[in-house]
Design an enzyme around this catalytic site. Structure first.
Site, mmCIF file in Angstrom:
data_model
loop_
_atom_site.group_PDB
_atom_site.id
_atom_site.type_symbol
_atom_site.label_atom_id
_atom_site.label_comp_id
_atom_site.label_asym_id
_atom_site.label_seq_id
_atom_site.Cartn_x
_atom_site.Cartn_y
_atom_site.Cartn_z
ATOM 1 N N ASP A 39 -36.812 8.520 112.640
ATOM 2 C CA ASP A 39 -36.164 8.492 111.325
ATOM 3 C C ASP A 39 -35.846 7.041 110.999
ATOM 4 O OD1 ASP A 39 -34.063 10.618 109.547
ATOM 5 O OD2 ASP A 39 -33.931 8.455 109.343
ATOM 6 N N ILE A 40 -36.250 6.601 109.822
ATOM 7 C CA ILE A 40 -36.035 5.198 109.438
ATOM 8 C C ILE A 40 -34.549 4.861 109.379
ATOM 9 C CG2 ILE A 40 -36.059 5.580 106.930
ATOM 10 C CD1 ILE A 40 -37.824 3.027 106.750
ATOM 11 N N GLN A 102 -31.552 18.619 101.466
ATOM 12 C CA GLN A 102 -32.906 18.099 101.676
ATOM 13 C C GLN A 102 -33.175 16.942 100.722
ATOM 14 O OE1 GLN A 102 -36.033 21.031 101.106
ATOM 15 N NE2 GLN A 102 -37.458 19.899 102.412
ATOM 16 N N HIS A 108 -39.068 19.296 107.547
ATOM 17 C CA HIS A 108 -38.792 18.496 108.739
ATOM 18 C C HIS A 108 -37.465 18.922 109.367
ATOM 19 C CE1 HIS A 108 -36.830 16.290 105.457
ATOM 20 N NE2 HIS A 108 -36.009 15.769 106.353
ATOM 21 N N HIS A 110 -34.445 17.382 112.034
ATOM 22 C CA HIS A 110 -33.884 16.209 112.702
ATOM 23 C C HIS A 110 -33.486 16.569 114.133
ATOM 24 C CE1 HIS A 110 -33.081 13.678 109.046
ATOM 25 N NE2 HIS A 110 -33.207 14.858 108.477
#
Ligand SMILES: [Zn+2]
Length: 148
Positions: A39-40, A102, A108, A110
């Site tokens: 995750d960025i 979202q 996706h 996490h």
């Protein structure tokens, strides 16, 4: 909640472009149905996302096979996170729709390493409606279960 919101159409969304290799990512793993990458935003070190390779928006849009593959990949990632970062806790977080939190509309999940006082918060407003209401809700869900 993260501030970045991706409203791109299917096939052009940030995760579709990442799956296609059109934009760079710190990829950890991929198999036939799933891909895992950092995750960025990195809420905590080791924060990794597991996404379906196929564009699907929410949990309601992925196939049972994709759902199974996503959780298997999430467990693989959790084991790697535990071994590599040794967090004292871990949270899985999966959001559906804007109201659900979202922000990238490609399915996706996490895998989020957790630490004491790390600032991650989710309000949990218990309502405790009582046994009769619980039985009614359960009956509604049983009646709504999809056929296998
Ligand atoms: Zn997509």
């Amino acid at each position: 909640m993260p501030m970045f919101v991706d409203h791109s159409p299917p096939g052009q969304c940030i995760f579709c472009r990442l799956v296609a290799g059109e934009i760079p990512s710190a990829k950890v793993y991929e198999d036939a149905l799933t891909i895992a990458f950092m995750d960025i935003g990195q809420v905590n070190p080791g924060h990794v996302l597991v996404a379906t390779k196929r564009h699907a928006v929410t949990l309601l849009d992925i196939t049972p096979e994709e759902a199974g593959a996503v959780l298997q990949t999430a467990q693989r990632m959790a084991r790697a996170v535990q071994a590599a970062f040794d967090p004292p806790g871990m949270t899985l977080f999966q959001a559906n729709g804007p109201v659900g939190g979202q922000t990238v509309f490609h399915f996706h999940l996490h895998v989020l390493p957790r630490h004491e006082d790390d600032g991650m918060a989710l309000a949990w407003p218990r309502k405790e409606p009582g046994a009769a209401v619980l039985q009614d809700h359960a009956a509604r869900l049983r009646a709504a279960l999809p056929a296998d």
